[in-house]
Design an enzyme around this catalytic site. Structure first.
Site, PDB file in Angstrom:
ATOM      1  N   ASP A 342      29.971 -54.586   1.268  1.00 25.23           N
ATOM      2  CA  ASP A 342      29.566 -53.320   0.984  1.00 25.23           C
ATOM      3  C   ASP A 342      27.774 -53.428   1.108  1.00 25.23           C
ATOM      4  O   ASP A 342      27.164 -53.777   0.037  1.00 25.23           O
ATOM      5  CB  ASP A 342      29.878 -52.574  -0.230  1.00 25.23           C
ATOM      6  CG  ASP A 342      29.200 -51.284  -0.640  1.00 25.23           C
ATOM      7  OD1 ASP A 342      28.784 -50.782   0.420  1.00 25.23           O
ATOM      8  OD2 ASP A 342      29.550 -50.834  -1.747  1.00 25.23           O
ATOM      9  N   LYS A 404      18.625 -50.112   4.664  1.00 25.08           N
ATOM     10  CA  LYS A 404      19.495 -49.831   5.452  1.00 25.08           C
ATOM     11  C   LYS A 404      19.452 -48.429   6.205  1.00 25.08           C
ATOM     12  O   LYS A 404      19.928 -48.025   7.172  1.00 25.08           O
ATOM     13  CB  LYS A 404      20.797 -49.652   4.482  1.00 25.08           C
ATOM     14  CG  LYS A 404      22.087 -48.884   4.868  1.00 25.08           C
ATOM     15  CD  LYS A 404      22.954 -48.661   3.876  1.00 25.08           C
ATOM     16  CE  LYS A 404      24.243 -48.043   4.165  1.00 25.08           C
ATOM     17  NZ  LYS A 404      25.177 -47.964   2.954  1.00 25.08           N
ATOM     18  N   GLU A 481      32.598 -46.094   4.505  1.00 25.28           N
ATOM     19  CA  GLU A 481      32.575 -46.291   2.943  1.00 25.28           C
ATOM     20  C   GLU A 481      33.571 -45.220   2.379  1.00 25.28           C
ATOM     21  O   GLU A 481      34.395 -46.006   1.574  1.00 25.28           O
ATOM     22  CB  GLU A 481      31.159 -46.168   2.417  1.00 25.28           C
ATOM     23  CG  GLU A 481      30.251 -47.158   2.876  1.00 25.28           C
ATOM     24  CD  GLU A 481      28.774 -46.696   2.988  1.00 25.28           C
ATOM     25  OE1 GLU A 481      28.433 -45.755   2.244  1.00 25.28           O
ATOM     26  OE2 GLU A 481      27.927 -47.664   2.987  1.00 25.28           O
ATOM     27  N   ASP A 504      30.992 -39.690  -1.142  1.00 27.52           N
ATOM     28  CA  ASP A 504      30.115 -41.104  -1.524  1.00 27.52           C
ATOM     29  C   ASP A 504      28.703 -40.691  -1.528  1.00 27.52           C
ATOM     30  O   ASP A 504      28.123 -40.438  -0.487  1.00 27.52           O
ATOM     31  CB  ASP A 504      30.621 -42.172  -0.297  1.00 27.52           C
ATOM     32  CG  ASP A 504      30.005 -43.281  -0.443  1.00 27.52           C
ATOM     33  OD1 ASP A 504      29.251 -43.637  -1.548  1.00 27.52           O
ATOM     34  OD2 ASP A 504      29.988 -44.102   0.434  1.00 27.52           O
TER      35      ASP A 504
END
Length: 841
Positions: A342, A404, A481, A504
């Site tokens: 992750d 990211k 995710e 999420d």
């Protein structure tokens, strides 16, 4: 002889005078994990969380009174400590009243009495609380000097007390000085790290004694917080109390420092070991030569390709014959460990699927998550995780976080004449995560399953794969995710078919997925129930995350500081980073408290910031952000044709979803409280499940994913012709016929876009395919077949084929293709083929 451990971790307190200690709960998790491992501690661990005064006393009394003479007892207390007017230490239970310590707290002499009255001859007490050093000094006045013989086997009635601090040193503060950070204290981090890595085995004899562990803790804590001083007291001890084994290092004929350096996380240090081994291979003593060969064989399988290449060259250069294959490499050849990563905006985690269970692998500090931060030092070395985060204020220009969010954007920066892309930096972080995981597994890792936000487009997804390849990894599957979290939830749920909505909210992105979980009965090739997860719809906001809530608090603090002192902090990079850290701490604290104090000393011009922020005002500052949460929720319900009342469960994933306002919004919309049990491990665990499925280790799970964006091409009038609609189940393949827009047109360009707007200019261009060699004809006559083929990793192959002569051109849309798109040429345009036969010439 039994090895027993009791951990009391108090996070919540009824008296508002005692701050929440989320780190205490993490203390229990991290410490119990490492102590229970048979090859390290082998302890029978009991964890008592949030103990009231009565339960506190009973647990300790039972622990000591039921021990036998030969038992080894480890007591670890992680809670607040407070001294009364007589300087007597009291340990704070969840129901302790600050103004009535004597009657509601746990008097430290009670601990001493229980230790002294126990039949066990081996007792080690760890106190992770403020003023704990005062307790050890009090005990020492009744006992021996502060020393212990570590040379002989244990013999005698031994009591050792090791404490976090000798004063009000905030033993539970994290390395970012956050009392509310949900991570173990520095003191407990040092214990976990020393045992998990074997670094506390200072003499490298394969055993870790209480004396060695204290020396290691003292060094690590003082390095990170010089004003915090762990203490030790010893009573009636003769010899060594052995606490654990070093699972990584056995007895060796080589110098201890050489063996230890071979385990260094720094590649250049391990290369230095190779130079020393070259000398030792020529030793006259056979036992030394054999030991040197064994260590060289280990380095030949090093995950760092440079280290392994040099080790192999040395091995064959000395004519040592066939290189033995370590057990870890053999196991990899047989399929290896299914690994899921992750890679988060704020924190990252690595999980492994072992047997029928998943677990998150600890990093070098024993933590379950690692900050997604990387920093380049002045010497050109990379720091990652906590080390990078700790020096961010003093090295702001060379420290990179939230990388990211820049993947696939073409972002780059230059440091010391060296161009760094977002993919380069992400690769550094991924390499560090894998190194830590390899050390935890004692095995190599080469193939992984990665997770991405559900609403990441093709460029971002392919950029993450590119980053993994830079880290020397092969990506088996890219998994969203929310889908990963749903897999983790579905594997443990049971047999009820459900529709679950996964929200999420991470550090920088927000995703919503609506997933249908089905369960089939037992099958011959799949023991248990088959979990079938089908994605019904996906939506999200790639520019909404926990950092936006931090920003609102930081902006409010800057305004308050400017109003009070007339100083604008917006141009002060160091002050801004400190403010953001303070804002993040405040956000976390307001998840458990109604009000928090924000203090940033010496922020600018010798002036400090001190403010009070209530949860109500915080929610007022961020009300519009909460409104943005509703938009993707409404989108997935609309796209899937699902009514809100048909949703059985709402799962919250991502650290930012801990905020009470998020749960309140879900309850308001659905009438039921959401599930938070998947925070923070659910995504990593789900990724490891998918990795196990792909490896054939798990045959009880099937996942059907969906493409989050519509895909198509531009036609001559500037509109968007969709070939693949969003939320289409993948893998998928779709073809459609197009034609020319001008007479005698011999070439055409397919401009591939991603988006939902009819006006193609408002969508994201991904790639261009140019087809040449079209036979001259009137416009509308040529028949060009355009095919979009999407695999399970959301990799898109676009093909253009002239049906008249068979000419074919194609492109694979990856990060590079998405960055290098061509300009539109109106003279090479394409049009939809009209229905019916083509017009005559």
């Amino acid at each position: 002889m039994a090895r027993r451990c009791l951990i009391i971790a108090n996070q919540h307190y009824q008296d508002p005078g005692f701050a929440e200690l989320p780190g205490a709960a993490e203390d229990a998790v991290a410490l119990s994990d490492v102590l229970a491992q048979t090859d390290i501690g082998g302890f029978e661990v009991t964890v008592v969380r949030d103990a009231g005064a009565l339960a506190f006393r009973r647990s300790i009394e039972s622990f000591f009174q039921h021990a036998d003479r030969e038992d080894l007892l480890w007591l670890h207390l992680s809670c607040h400590g407070m001294k009364n007017r007589d300087n007597r230490l009291f340990l704070v239970a969840t129901d302790t009243e600050r103004d009535f310590l004597a009657s509601t707290g746990i008097d430290s002499t009670f601990i001493s009495d229980q230790v002294e009255s126990s039949r066990s001859r081996q007792v080690v007490v760890f106190l992770d609380c403020c003023y704990s050093g005062a307790y050890s000094r009090g005990l020492r006045t009744r006992s021996a000097a502060d020393s212990v013989d570590v040379a002989e086997a244990f013999d005698g009635k031994g009591r050792i007390v090791i404490t976090a601090s000798n004063a009000l040193q905030f033993s539970h503060e994290s390395m970012t000085t956050s009392r509310a950070a949900a991570q173990p204290s520095i003191f407990t981090q040092a214990i976990v790290q020393g045992l998990a890595t074997g670094d506390a085995d200072l003499d490298l004899d394969g055993r870790i004694s209480a004396g060695e562990l204290y020396d290691y803790i003292y060094r690590e804590v003082r390095t990170q917080l010089p004003n915090q001083t762990p203490t030790r007291s010893v009573s009636s001890a003769e010899g060594t109390i052995l606490l654990a084994h070093n699972a990584r290092v056995g007895a060796s004929k080589l110098p201890a420092e050489l063996v230890k350096t071979s385990l260094s996380p720094l590649g250049w240090q391990r290369i230095g070991v190779l130079h020393e081994l070259e000398n030792l291979l020529g030793s006259r003593r056979e036992d030394i030569r054999r030991a040197a060969e064994d260590l060289l064989a280990q380095l030949a399988a090093d995950p760092d390709r440079t280290v392994s290449a040099q080790a192999r060259a040395l091995w064959f250069g000395r004519g040592l014959g066939e290189l033995p294959v370590p057990a870890a490499v053999e196991s990899w050849a047989d399929g290896g460990h299914p690994i899921g990563i992750d890679f988060g905006t704020t924190n990252s985690a690595v999980a492994v699927y072992v047997g029928d269970e998943c677990r998150v692998l600890p990093n070098e500090f024993g933590n379950r998550t690692t900050p997604s931060v990387a920093a380049l030092t002045a010497d050109g070395d990379w720091l990652v995780g906590e080390r990078a985060k700790n020096q961010a204020v003093t090295n702001a220009a060379r420290t990179f976080s939230a990388i990211k969010l820049r993947l696939g954007s073409g972002w780059s920066t230059e440091v010391d004449g060296r161009r760094l892309t977002a993919e380069d930096i992400a690769g550094v972080i991924l390499r560090h995560l894998v190194r830590d995981a390899e050390r935890a597994l004692q095995a190599g890792i080469h193939q992984v399953t990665l997770t991405v936000p559900a609403y990441f487009g093709l460029p971002e997804r392919r950029a993450l794969v590119e980053s993994a390849e830079k880290a020397g990894l092969t990506v088996q599957r890219v998994l969203t995710e929310p889908n990963a979290a749903a897999l983790a939830y579905g594997l443990a749920k049971g047999t009820d078919e459900q529709i679950v909505m996964v929200l999420d909210l991470g550090g920088g992105t927000f995703d919503v997925s609506l997933i249908e979980l089905g369960f089939s009965p037992d099958r011959p090739d799949s023991p248990g129930n088959l979990v079938i997860a089908s994605v019904l719809a996906t939506s999200g906001d790639n520019h909404l995350g926990g950092e936006d809530w931090d920003t609102r608090i930081a902006d409010w603090l800057m305004t308050r500081f400017e109003t009070a002192h007339g100083i604008d902090l917006r141009a002060d990079a160091a002050a801004l980073r400190r403010l953001r850290e303070a804002a993040e701490r405040a956000k976390i604290e307001l998840s458990a408290a109604r009000q928090t104090a924000i203090s940033v000393p010496y922020l600018a011009a010798g002036l400090s910031l001190d403010e009070q922020l209530s949860r109500g005002h915080f929610e007022h500052l961020t009300a519009d952000l909460l409104t943005r949460i509703k938009i993707p929720i409404e989108a997935v319900l609309r796209d899937s044709g699902t009514a809100l009342e048909d949703v059985d469960e709402v799962l919250l994933v991502g650290g930012a979803s801990r905020m009470p306002a998020i749960g309140g919004l879900v309850t308001e919309l659905t009438g039921t409280a959401p599930r938070r049990g998947l925070i923070p491990d659910g995504v990593a665990l789900g990724a490891s499940i998918q990795a196990a499925v792909l490896r054939g280790h798990a045959r009880d799970t099937l996942l059907s994913d969906a493409v989050p964006w519509s895909l198509g091409i531009r036609i001559q009038d500037g509109t968007f012709a969709k070939l693949i609609e969003r939320n289409t189940t993948i893998p998928t393949k779709r073809s459609e016929l197009f034609t020319t827009v001008e007479d005698n047109q011999t070439s055409l360009q397919l401009h591939v876009f991603q988006g939902e707007e009819d006006d193609v200019s408002r969508n994201l261009q991904l790639a261009t395919v140019t087809l040449t060699g079209i036979e001259r004809a009137r416009r509308g006559v040529p028949r060009i077949e355009v095919t979009f083929d999407i695999d399970a990793n959301t990799t898109v192959h676009v093909t253009a084929k002239d049906l008249a002569n068979g000419n074919v051109k194609w492109v694979v849309i990856d990060a590079e293709a998405a960055r290098a798109v061509a300009l539109f040429d109106p003279h090479a345009a394409v049009a939809r083929l009209a229905s019916g036969p083509p017009p005559k010439l």
